[in-house]
Design an enzyme around this catalytic site. Structure first.
Site, short mmCIF file in Angstrom:
data_model
loop_
_atom_site.label_atom_id
_atom_site.label_comp_id
_atom_site.label_asym_id
_atom_site.label_seq_id
_atom_site.Cartn_x
_atom_site.Cartn_y
_atom_site.Cartn_z
N THR A 287 -4.61 -7.33 10.69
CA THR A 287 -5.09 -6.17 10.14
C THR A 287 -4.66 -4.77 11.03
OG1 THR A 287 -6.87 -7.31 9.14
CG2 THR A 287 -7.06 -4.81 8.94
N PHE B 164 -15.85 2.52 6.60
CA PHE B 164 -14.53 2.75 6.64
C PHE B 164 -14.37 2.87 5.03
CE2 PHE B 164 -14.44 -2.05 7.14
CZ PHE B 164 -13.96 -2.08 5.86
N ARG C 270 -1.02 -14.24 4.36
CA ARG C 270 -1.75 -13.90 5.69
C ARG C 270 -0.82 -13.86 6.90
NH1 ARG C 270 -6.03 -11.50 4.19
NH2 ARG C 270 -6.85 -11.31 6.16
N ARG D 241 3.09 -6.16 8.90
CA ARG D 241 2.30 -4.97 9.49
C ARG D 241 3.00 -4.75 10.86
NH1 ARG D 241 -3.28 -7.50 7.65
NH2 ARG D 241 -3.52 -6.31 5.75
N LYS E 60 0.76 -1.14 -0.05
CA LYS E 60 0.11 0.10 -0.35
C LYS E 60 0.81 1.56 -0.23
CE LYS E 60 -3.94 -2.28 2.11
NZ LYS E 60 -5.01 -2.06 3.40
N ASN F 93 -1.98 0.27 6.66
CA ASN F 93 -1.32 -0.89 7.32
C ASN F 93 -0.57 -1.92 6.41
OD1 ASN F 93 -3.39 -2.08 5.60
ND2 ASN F 93 -4.70 -3.07 7.28
N HIS G 173 -2.03 -5.36 1.56
CA HIS G 173 -3.29 -6.10 1.45
C HIS G 173 -3.01 -7.76 0.76
CE1 HIS G 173 -7.30 -7.32 -0.18
NE2 HIS G 173 -6.53 -7.94 -1.15
#
EC number: 2.7.4.6
Length: 141
Positions: A93, A59, A87, A104, A11, A114, A117
């Protein structure tokens, strides 16, 4: 065990921190291959379409605003249990709840910014990979 493909997005916050290479090294150390990759600056329409599943969530607007705030690095990852493995590498998250040593925990600032994705299931992975890499841009290695 099955060879799977999953979508990963680094991100805008993590791209701005210049940690793409460090994140890629974690993918590769975990046995995941990067089979397609591109850096893009998402349009608002692309971000809204990609995150349409969250359209009714409170959100949604903030998520879209964040995802169009700067360039993102998008990659398709391939490997044994790629979805779960990615993951696990990402962590929770909310980076405050993410285990030490996860992407993260190490690179994210907040539940919104964060860092990454990742697809959450085989069905969403297939849809997400084809959204950004339709057809011939994914290469098995």
């Amino acid at each position: 065990m099955a060879i799977e493909r999953t979508l990963s997005i680094i991100k805008p916050d993590a791209v701005a921190k210049n940690v793409i290479g460090q994140i890629y090294a974690r993918f590769e150390a975990a046995g995941l291959k990067i089979v397609a990759a591109k850096m893009v600056h998402l349009s608002r329409g692309e971000a809204e379409q990609f995150y349409a599943v969250h359209k009714e969530r409170p959100f949604f607007k903030d998520l879209v605003d964040f995802m169009v705030s700067g360039p993102v690095m998008i990659q398709a990852l391939e490997g044994e249990n790629a979805i779960a493995k990615n993951r696990d590498l990402m962590g929770a998250t909310d980076p405050k709840k993410a285990e030490k040593g996860t992407i993260r925990a190490d690179f994210a600032d907040s539940i919104d910014a964060n860092a990454v994705h990742g697809s959450d299931a085989a069905e969403t992975a297939a849809v997400e990979v084809s959204f950004f890499f339709p057809g011939m841009n994914v290469y098995s290695r």
